[in-house]
Motif scaffolding. Structure first.
Motif, mmCIF file in Angstrom:
data_model
loop_
_atom_site.group_PDB
_atom_site.id
_atom_site.type_symbol
_atom_site.label_atom_id
_atom_site.label_comp_id
_atom_site.label_asym_id
_atom_site.label_seq_id
_atom_site.Cartn_x
_atom_site.Cartn_y
_atom_site.Cartn_z
ATOM 1 N N SER A 182 49.138 19.497 47.722
ATOM 2 C CA SER A 182 49.152 20.787 48.414
ATOM 3 C C SER A 182 49.473 21.912 47.443
ATOM 4 O O SER A 182 48.867 22.993 47.485
ATOM 5 N N SER A 183 50.433 21.678 46.524
ATOM 6 C CA SER A 183 50.792 22.701 45.538
ATOM 7 C C SER A 183 49.625 22.990 44.607
ATOM 8 O O SER A 183 49.355 24.150 44.261
ATOM 9 N N GLU A 184 48.913 21.932 44.187
ATOM 10 C CA GLU A 184 47.762 22.136 43.311
ATOM 11 C C GLU A 184 46.677 22.949 44.011
ATOM 12 O O GLU A 184 46.058 23.834 43.420
ATOM 13 N N GLU A 185 46.447 22.647 45.293
ATOM 14 C CA GLU A 185 45.431 23.395 46.033
ATOM 15 C C GLU A 185 45.824 24.861 46.169
ATOM 16 O O GLU A 185 44.992 25.764 46.014
ATOM 17 N N GLU A 186 47.111 25.114 46.460
ATOM 18 C CA GLU A 186 47.565 26.500 46.566
ATOM 19 C C GLU A 186 47.433 27.221 45.230
ATOM 20 O O GLU A 186 47.046 28.394 45.162
ATOM 21 N N SER A 187 47.742 26.517 44.133
ATOM 22 C CA SER A 187 47.623 27.121 42.806
ATOM 23 C C SER A 187 46.172 27.459 42.491
ATOM 24 O O SER A 187 45.862 28.539 41.971
ATOM 25 N N GLN A 188 45.271 26.528 42.836
ATOM 26 C CA GLN A 188 43.855 26.780 42.601
ATOM 27 C C GLN A 188 43.359 27.957 43.437
ATOM 28 O O GLN A 188 42.583 28.791 42.969
ATOM 29 N N ASN A 189 43.815 28.024 44.681
ATOM 30 C CA ASN A 189 43.415 29.141 45.545
ATOM 31 C C ASN A 189 43.932 30.470 44.989
ATOM 32 O O ASN A 189 43.232 31.494 45.023
ATOM 33 N N SER A 190 45.164 30.457 44.479
ATOM 34 C CA SER A 190 45.736 31.682 43.909
ATOM 35 C C SER A 190 44.943 32.126 42.683
ATOM 36 O O SER A 190 44.644 33.317 42.506
ATOM 37 N N GLU A 191 44.595 31.169 41.832
ATOM 38 C CA GLU A 191 43.809 31.509 40.651
ATOM 39 C C GLU A 191 42.446 32.076 41.041
ATOM 40 O O GLU A 191 41.946 33.034 40.432
ATOM 41 N N ALA A 192 41.852 31.468 42.072
ATOM 42 C CA ALA A 192 40.546 31.956 42.519
ATOM 43 C C ALA A 192 40.651 33.385 43.044
ATOM 44 O O ALA A 192 39.789 34.230 42.778
ATOM 45 N N ARG A 193 41.718 33.680 43.792
ATOM 46 C CA ARG A 193 41.900 35.038 44.314
ATOM 47 C C ARG A 193 42.124 36.028 43.178
ATOM 48 O O ARG A 193 41.601 37.154 43.196
ATOM 49 N N MET A 194 42.906 35.628 42.176
ATOM 50 C CA MET A 194 43.151 36.513 41.039
ATOM 51 C C MET A 194 41.859 36.806 40.286
ATOM 52 O O MET A 194 41.589 37.945 39.874
ATOM 53 N N LYS A 195 41.038 35.785 40.104
ATOM 54 C CA LYS A 195 39.762 36.001 39.417
ATOM 55 C C LYS A 195 38.860 36.931 40.214
ATOM 56 O O LYS A 195 38.153 37.774 39.665
ATOM 57 N N SER A 196 38.893 36.783 41.535
ATOM 58 C CA SER A 196 38.074 37.654 42.381
ATOM 59 C C SER A 196 38.519 39.106 42.253
ATOM 60 O O SER A 196 37.702 40.027 42.150
ATOM 61 N N LEU A 197 39.836 39.328 42.257
ATOM 62 C CA LEU A 197 40.357 40.688 42.124
ATOM 63 C C LEU A 197 39.996 41.272 40.764
ATOM 64 O O LEU A 197 39.611 42.446 40.656
ATOM 65 N N ASP A 198 40.128 40.447 39.717
ATOM 66 C CA ASP A 198 39.767 40.926 38.381
ATOM 67 C C ASP A 198 38.291 41.277 38.316
ATOM 68 O O ASP A 198 37.891 42.283 37.709
ATOM 69 N N ALA A 199 37.478 40.449 38.954
ATOM 70 C CA ALA A 199 36.039 40.717 38.938
ATOM 71 C C ALA A 199 35.720 42.018 39.657
ATOM 72 O O ALA A 199 34.878 42.813 39.228
ATOM 73 N N ILE A 200 36.415 42.242 40.781
ATOM 74 C CA ILE A 200 36.179 43.478 41.545
ATOM 75 C C ILE A 200 36.593 44.692 40.733
ATOM 76 O O ILE A 200 35.881 45.696 40.654
ATOM 77 N N LYS A 201 37.767 44.595 40.085
ATOM 78 C CA LYS A 201 38.244 45.718 39.280
ATOM 79 C C LYS A 201 37.298 45.998 38.116
ATOM 80 O O LYS A 201 36.921 47.135 37.849
ATOM 81 N N ASN A 202 36.917 44.967 37.401
ATOM 82 C CA ASN A 202 36.011 45.136 36.265
ATOM 83 C C ASN A 202 34.665 45.676 36.707
ATOM 84 O O ASN A 202 34.058 46.528 36.051
ATOM 85 N N GLY A 203 34.177 45.244 37.818
ATOM 86 C CA GLY A 203 32.900 45.728 38.339
ATOM 87 C C GLY A 203 32.958 47.193 38.697
ATOM 88 O O GLY A 203 32.039 47.964 38.450
ATOM 89 N N GLY A 204 34.038 47.719 39.237
ATOM 90 C CA GLY A 204 34.188 49.131 39.608
ATOM 91 C C GLY A 204 34.201 50.023 38.395
ATOM 92 O O GLY A 204 33.571 51.080 38.360
ATOM 93 N N LEU A 205 34.916 49.622 37.346
ATOM 94 C CA LEU A 205 34.961 50.421 36.121
ATOM 95 C C LEU A 205 33.595 50.500 35.463
ATOM 96 O O LEU A 205 33.174 51.539 34.940
ATOM 97 N N HIS A 206 32.857 49.427 35.485
ATOM 98 C CA HIS A 206 31.528 49.400 34.885
ATOM 99 C C HIS A 206 30.579 50.352 35.614
ATOM 100 O O HIS A 206 29.810 51.095 34.996
ATOM 101 N N ASP A 207 30.697 50.401 36.931
ATOM 102 C CA ASP A 207 29.848 51.307 37.715
ATOM 103 C C ASP A 207 30.171 52.746 37.408
ATOM 104 O O ASP A 207 29.279 53.609 37.303
ATOM 105 N N LYS A 208 31.464 53.067 37.262
ATOM 106 C CA LYS A 208 31.856 54.447 36.954
ATOM 107 C C LYS A 208 31.325 54.871 35.590
ATOM 108 O O LYS A 208 30.869 55.994 35.392
#
Length: 228
Positions: A180-206
């Protein structure tokens, strides 16, 4: 003359039995009773009737043990009786009354039916004593010890099973928590990557939008200057 011969023949078994039943003779056993100690005020008197009962009981005992129904009361010979209720007896062979049954066979028969003998006279191993045959108390003690060993073994088995169950269930729960801890850790990493991707994508558009505006303005200015 003939009468004397008949009298001799009739008295011959008595002489033979008298020779067989003597203290210390082959196959002879001594019996000692303590009726007063066992029954107190209800003690009965040992007499010829009680002797007859003893013979009948011993005939039954021999029949039961040897599976030979030819044993009769006449095969149980008593002698040397005392007022303090002790006597000797011999068991003779049904096929030859001048031949005593071996001591080992009589002993085994008595041990096999000791409770029946005691019950017939309302006594026990201490108050009805076969002097040459020790009381049969050891087997009962061994049986008790065996019972305690069985109970102890069952308890140890149950405790061992319980401990094994607790250990296995604990390991399973621990593995589930790790998974369960490993799954939560993987989910957290996936969410962090998604946020980073969103942030990086916004700066590129600007950046693209800014560059586009600057270039268009420059081109417009150039066109206006040329026209003038």
């Amino acid at each position: 003359m003939l009468g004397g011969i008949l009298l001799f023949l009739l008295s011959l078994p008595t002489f033979v039995h008298g020779d067989l039943c003597e203290p210390g003779s082959r196959g002879a056993l001594k019996v000692r009773l303590n009726i007063k100690a066992a029954l107190g005020d209800n003690a009965y008197t040992w007499n010829s009737d009680e002797e007859y009962l003893f013979k009948a009981v011993m005939a039954f005992v021999m029949r039961s043990y040897t599976k030979n129904d030819t044993f009769q009361i006449s095969n149980i010979v008593l002698c040397n009786s005392t007022e303090r209720v002790s006597f000797w007896f011999v068991v003779t062979s049904p096929s030859n009354e001048s031949h005593p049954v071996s001591y080992s066979v009589v002993e085994a028969a008595v041990r096999n039916e000791r409770n029946r003998i005691n019950s017939a006279f309302l006594l026990n191993d201490k108050t009805l004593e076969f002097v040459q045959i020790p009381p049969t108390l050891a087997p009962a003690s061994q049986s008790s010890s065996s019972s305690w060993l069985i109970v102890f073994g069952v308890v140890v088995f149950v405790v061992s099973v319980a401990i094994a169950y607790l250990v296995v269930s604990g390991v399973i729960r621990h593995r589930k928590r790790l998974k369960s801890s490993e799954e939560e850790s993987q989910n957290s990493e996936a969410r962090m990557k998604s946020l980073d991707a969103i942030k990086n994508g916004g700066l590129h558009d600007k950046t693209i939008l800014t560059d586009s505006l600057v270039n268009d303005s420059y081109d417009y200015t150039g066109d206006a200057y040329t026209a003038f």
